[in-house]
Design a protein around this motif. Structure first.
Motif, PDB file in Angstrom:
ATOM      1  N   ASP A  33       0.817  -1.215   0.000  1.00 11.30           N
ATOM      2  CA  ASP A  33       0.000   0.000   0.000  1.00 11.30           C
ATOM      3  C   ASP A  33       0.855   1.273   0.000  1.00 11.30           C
ATOM      4  OD1 ASP A  33      -2.348  -1.437  -0.020  1.00 11.30           O
ATOM      5  OD2 ASP A  33      -2.676  -1.325   2.147  1.00 11.30           O
ATOM      6  N   TRP A  34       2.068   1.138   0.478  1.00  6.85           N
ATOM      7  CA  TRP A  34       2.961   2.303   0.550  1.00  6.85           C
ATOM      8  C   TRP A  34       3.665   2.560  -0.774  1.00  6.85           C
ATOM      9  CZ3 TRP A  34       4.933   4.475   5.565  1.00  6.85           C
ATOM     10  CH2 TRP A  34       4.160   4.054   6.661  1.00  6.85           C
ATOM     11  N   GLU A  35       3.817   1.527  -1.536  1.00  5.79           N
ATOM     12  CA  GLU A  35       4.663   1.575  -2.739  1.00  5.79           C
ATOM     13  C   GLU A  35       4.267   2.676  -3.732  1.00  5.79           C
ATOM     14  OE1 GLU A  35       7.163  -0.449  -2.318  1.00  5.79           O
ATOM     15  OE2 GLU A  35       8.174  -0.050  -4.221  1.00  5.79           O
ATOM     16  N   PRO A  36       3.006   2.737  -4.179  1.00  2.76           N
ATOM     17  CA  PRO A  36       2.619   3.772  -5.135  1.00  2.76           C
ATOM     18  C   PRO A  36       2.791   5.184  -4.571  1.00  2.76           C
ATOM     19  CG  PRO A  36       0.694   2.570  -4.345  1.00  2.76           C
ATOM     20  CD  PRO A  36       1.874   1.843  -3.860  1.00  2.76           C
ATOM     21  N   VAL A  37       2.590   5.308  -3.285  1.00  8.47           N
ATOM     22  CA  VAL A  37       2.759   6.616  -2.638  1.00  8.47           C
ATOM     23  C   VAL A  37       4.213   7.056  -2.716  1.00  8.47           C
ATOM     24  CG1 VAL A  37       2.504   7.885  -0.479  1.00  8.47           C
ATOM     25  CG2 VAL A  37       0.829   6.130  -1.098  1.00  8.47           C
ATOM     26  N   LEU A  38       5.096   6.135  -2.365  1.00  4.95           N
ATOM     27  CA  LEU A  38       6.519   6.461  -2.394  1.00  4.95           C
ATOM     28  C   LEU A  38       6.981   6.733  -3.825  1.00  4.95           C
ATOM     29  CD1 LEU A  38       7.899   3.890   0.226  1.00  4.95           C
ATOM     30  CD2 LEU A  38       7.318   6.310   0.545  1.00  4.95           C
ATOM     31  N   ALA A  73       8.807  10.465  -7.923  1.00  2.00           N
ATOM     32  CA  ALA A  73       8.642  11.054  -9.258  1.00  2.00           C
ATOM     33  C   ALA A  73       8.563  12.587  -9.189  1.00  2.00           C
ATOM     34  CB  ALA A  73       7.380  10.491  -9.926  1.00  2.00           C
ATOM     35  N   SER A  74       7.923  13.075  -8.150  1.00  2.00           N
ATOM     36  CA  SER A  74       7.775  14.525  -8.023  1.00  2.00           C
ATOM     37  C   SER A  74       9.000  15.189  -7.398  1.00  2.00           C
ATOM     38  CB  SER A  74       6.541  14.849  -7.174  1.00  2.00           C
ATOM     39  OG  SER A  74       6.787  14.507  -5.826  1.00  2.00           O
ATOM     40  N   GLY A  75       9.975  14.388  -7.014  1.00  2.00           N
ATOM     41  CA  GLY A  75      11.203  14.950  -6.464  1.00  2.00           C
ATOM     42  C   GLY A  75      11.173  15.200  -4.961  1.00  2.00           C
ATOM     43  N   ARG A  76      10.058  14.893  -4.321  1.00  2.00           N
ATOM     44  CA  ARG A  76      10.004  15.165  -2.881  1.00  2.00           C
ATOM     45  C   ARG A  76      10.639  14.038  -2.061  1.00  2.00           C
ATOM     46  NH1 ARG A  76       4.918  17.908  -0.307  1.00  2.00           N
ATOM     47  NH2 ARG A  76       6.573  18.229   1.219  1.00  2.00           N
ATOM     48  N   LEU A  77      10.754  12.874  -2.660  1.00  2.00           N
ATOM     49  CA  LEU A  77      11.484  11.767  -2.014  1.00  2.00           C
ATOM     50  C   LEU A  77      12.697  11.486  -2.900  1.00  2.00           C
ATOM     51  CD1 LEU A  77      11.299   9.551   0.293  1.00  2.00           C
ATOM     52  CD2 LEU A  77      10.412   8.053  -1.490  1.00  2.00           C
ATOM     53  N   ARG A  78      13.865  11.832  -2.398  1.00  2.00           N
ATOM     54  CA  ARG A  78      15.032  11.779  -3.272  1.00  2.00           C
ATOM     55  C   ARG A  78      15.680  10.398  -3.329  1.00  2.00           C
ATOM     56  NH1 ARG A  78      18.937  14.947  -0.871  1.00  2.00           N
ATOM     57  NH2 ARG A  78      20.098  15.026  -2.824  1.00  2.00           N
ATOM     58  N   LEU A  99      11.287  14.821   7.907  1.00  2.00           N
ATOM     59  CA  LEU A  99      12.586  14.166   7.723  1.00  2.00           C
ATOM     60  C   LEU A  99      12.715  13.534   6.336  1.00  2.00           C
ATOM     61  CD1 LEU A  99      15.300  13.220   8.920  1.00  2.00           C
ATOM     62  CD2 LEU A  99      14.112  11.203   9.810  1.00  2.00           C
ATOM     63  N   PHE A 100      11.649  12.917   5.885  1.00  2.00           N
ATOM     64  CA  PHE A 100      11.747  12.131   4.654  1.00  2.00           C
ATOM     65  C   PHE A 100      11.520  12.947   3.392  1.00  2.00           C
ATOM     66  CE2 PHE A 100       9.870   8.693   7.583  1.00  2.00           C
ATOM     67  CZ  PHE A 100      11.122   8.369   8.078  1.00  2.00           C
ATOM     68  N   LEU A 101      10.709  13.981   3.493  1.00  2.00           N
ATOM     69  CA  LEU A 101      10.306  14.694   2.287  1.00  2.00           C
ATOM     70  C   LEU A 101      10.979  16.058   2.148  1.00  2.00           C
ATOM     71  CD1 LEU A 101       6.464  13.957   2.110  1.00  2.00           C
ATOM     72  CD2 LEU A 101       8.406  12.623   1.228  1.00  2.00           C
ATOM     73  N   ASP A 158      24.386   6.308   0.788  1.00  2.00           N
ATOM     74  CA  ASP A 158      23.826   7.229  -0.219  1.00  2.00           C
ATOM     75  C   ASP A 158      22.320   7.364  -0.043  1.00  2.00           C
ATOM     76  OD1 ASP A 158      26.299   7.630  -1.346  1.00  2.00           O
ATOM     77  OD2 ASP A 158      26.024   6.148  -2.938  1.00  2.00           O
ATOM     78  N   ALA A 159      21.655   6.230   0.092  1.00  2.00           N
ATOM     79  CA  ALA A 159      20.199   6.249   0.231  1.00  2.00           C
ATOM     80  C   ALA A 159      19.792   7.005   1.489  1.00  2.00           C
ATOM     81  CB  ALA A 159      19.653   4.825   0.262  1.00  2.00           C
ATOM     82  N   ALA A 160      20.516   6.768   2.564  1.00  2.00           N
ATOM     83  CA  ALA A 160      20.184   7.435   3.824  1.00  2.00           C
ATOM     84  C   ALA A 160      20.319   8.948   3.681  1.00  2.00           C
ATOM     85  CB  ALA A 160      21.092   6.920   4.942  1.00  2.00           C
ATOM     86  N   LEU A 161      21.419   9.365   3.100  1.00  2.00           N
ATOM     87  CA  LEU A 161      21.625  10.818   2.942  1.00  2.00           C
ATOM     88  C   LEU A 161      20.547  11.433   2.064  1.00  2.00           C
ATOM     89  CD1 LEU A 161      24.095  12.750   3.881  1.00  2.00           C
ATOM     90  CD2 LEU A 161      24.150  10.317   4.455  1.00  2.00           C
ATOM     91  N   ALA A 162      20.230  10.751   0.965  1.00  2.00           N
ATOM     92  CA  ALA A 162      19.200  11.262   0.057  1.00  2.00           C
ATOM     93  C   ALA A 162      17.846  11.313   0.766  1.00  2.00           C
ATOM     94  CB  ALA A 162      19.117  10.385  -1.193  1.00  2.00           C
ATOM     95  N   LEU A 163      17.613  10.343   1.640  1.00  2.00           N
ATOM     96  CA  LEU A 163      16.330  10.295   2.340  1.00  2.00           C
ATOM     97  C   LEU A 163      16.197  11.428   3.359  1.00  2.00           C
ATOM     98  CD1 LEU A 163      13.668   8.808   2.941  1.00  2.00           C
ATOM     99  CD2 LEU A 163      14.923   7.385   4.574  1.00  2.00           C
ATOM    100  N   PHE A 164      17.273  11.702   4.065  1.00  2.00           N
ATOM    101  CA  PHE A 164      17.179  12.639   5.182  1.00  2.00           C
ATOM    102  C   PHE A 164      17.361  14.096   4.784  1.00  2.00           C
ATOM    103  CE2 PHE A 164      19.183   8.855   7.533  1.00  2.00           C
ATOM    104  CZ  PHE A 164      17.943   8.275   7.716  1.00  2.00           C
ATOM    105  N   LEU A 165      18.137  14.315   3.742  1.00  2.00           N
ATOM    106  CA  LEU A 165      18.501  15.701   3.414  1.00  2.00           C
ATOM    107  C   LEU A 165      17.786  16.218   2.170  1.00  2.00           C
ATOM    108  CD1 LEU A 165      22.354  15.739   4.083  1.00  2.00           C
ATOM    109  CD2 LEU A 165      20.432  16.149   5.658  1.00  2.00           C
ATOM    110  N   SER A 166      17.338  17.438   2.255  1.00  2.00           N
ATOM    111  CA  SER A 166      16.817  18.112   1.071  1.00  2.00           C
ATOM    112  C   SER A 166      17.990  18.489   0.176  1.00  2.00           C
ATOM    113  CB  SER A 166      16.064  19.379   1.481  1.00  2.00           C
ATOM    114  OG  SER A 166      15.035  19.073   2.383  1.00  2.00           O
ATOM    115  N   GLU A 167      17.647  18.766  -1.069  1.00  2.00           N
ATOM    116  CA  GLU A 167      18.670  19.160  -2.036  1.00  2.00           C
ATOM    117  C   GLU A 167      19.402  20.413  -1.540  1.00  2.00           C
ATOM    118  OE1 GLU A 167      19.217  17.879  -6.416  1.00  2.00           O
ATOM    119  OE2 GLU A 167      17.219  18.049  -5.547  1.00  2.00           O
ATOM    120  N   ALA A 168      20.695  20.475  -1.862  1.00  2.00           N
ATOM    121  CA  ALA A 168      21.456  21.671  -1.492  1.00  2.00           C
ATOM    122  C   ALA A 168      20.925  22.861  -2.287  1.00  2.00           C
ATOM    123  CB  ALA A 168      22.935  21.445  -1.797  1.00  2.00           C
TER     124      ALA A 168
END
Lengths: 217, 217
Positions: free
Chosen positions: A157-162, A167-172, A211-213, B206-216
DNA sequence: CCTACCGATCGGTAGG
DNA sequence: CCTACCGATCGGTAGG
């Protein structure tokens, strides 16, 4: 004969036995009473450190009686976990339906899932999920596989959300690793969060989202 | 007398005993051998599910011998944890010094800390820290307090880094909750990460940093 | 679901 | 550090 029987069977309950609540007296759910107390004790003391005698005593039974309902201590643990996953999945589906999931934007969808997950970890009587999370080692491979299906549905259920947030760049981060780490951040809160403290479950959800977004564009 | 001694002491080791490596034969570190095998077994099977006999056998000793080195099973667990925290803190300080921590920008500082933390969780022979993380319940309050000091020092090194990232807007969450959740995300990886898989510790970092930090900016 | 019980395992120890 | 051992606890069961 009658007199002899009276003498040899004083028919008095032992003193120390916990009294049963009205709810518990209703018959047919003795099994659920065992399950609930097992979950509570497994969460508080851990599976190995909890004896079936502890559980029996908490449920107001004799030491051998849990085995009338469950064929082994491990089977009891598995039942706790399965109950936890089933309920958690159901709660999640209901929360999604209640909020009209598809009408929300992705960030609000994630917030809903996160907030609900905290509820599954810390809500009243929700001891089953934490036990499931922290006692994986104590069930068999086959049992783990059985649970994996339910976990797959829950995480699915989380997958499409993530993906939408990615895709929108809010989850890097990479979506798969992000999911694993997000669940880690949430699940680990079982180790430190105290409902009696200042922070609320909403505070936790806010912090997690922040923290995540990344900021919305 | 000489002949009698020869007869009564055949000096042959029992067959099933594990052979000792050159390292293990060097005397003075029998205690460390017990410690290392205890850490390995506690990590793999859990504290309660590991018997002192398991540990003794792994260390090539008789069942009672671990108690020559440690006064109780719990004291042995605590020694494992303390060793873990001391080493982890030392590794962290060395990594910071080696990289010239103060010359790095905050994001690079966080990456260093994260990468090093994964090393403390998954590096060769680093079983001590995972045991510390997952067996807190099995030590006494006093022992927990003793460990809290070391943990405070370890986490303290992260604090200024997180604050700097928060100030610059790259870490949006509340710093304290962010720290707790970040450690959760990292520590939970013990549950799912497999060194034999495709992802490396660098990928994780890498994944952790991308998850926690917004773009510079 | 209780009574009464068993066999196994476990942490720990005395004495060397 | 080994030998030999103890007391306690535990999961589980037969029979009712």
């Amino acid at each position: 004969m009658q007199a002899a029987a009276t003498v040899s069977a004083p028919a008095k309950r032992p003193r120390g036995r916990p009294r049963k609540t009205a709810d518990e007296r209703a018959d047919g759910n003795r099994r659920r009473i065992v399950l609930r107390h097992a979950a509570r004790l497994f969460r508080r003391k851990g599976f190995d450190a909890t004896s079936t005698r502890d559980i029996a005593a908490a449920a107001g039974m004799q030491s051998g009686s849990p085995f009338y309902h469950f064929k082994s201590k491990q089977a009891l643990l598995f039942a706790v976990m399965e109950e936890g996953m089933r309920t958690a999945l159901q709660q999640q589906r209901e929360a999604m339906a209640r909020a009209g999931m598809e009408t929300l934007e992705p960030a609000a969808q994630l917030r809903l899932l996160v907030r609900n997950h905290f509820e599954n970890l810390f809500g009243a009587g929700n001891d089953y999920v934490p036990v499931m999370l922290y006692e994986q080692r104590s069930i068999s491979r086959a049992q783990q596989a059985a649970l994996a299906e339910l976990k797959g549905a829950y995480e699915g259920d989380w997958e499409p959300v993530l993906r939408a947030l990615h895709a929108s760049g809010r989850l890097r981060a990479d979506v798969k690793l992000a999911r694993l780490m997000i669940f880690g951040a949430l699940n680990w809160s079982v180790q430190w969060f105290d409902r009696r403290g200042a922070a609320t479950l909403d505070d936790l959800a806010d912090a997690a989202l922040a923290l995540f977004l990344s900021e919305a564009p």
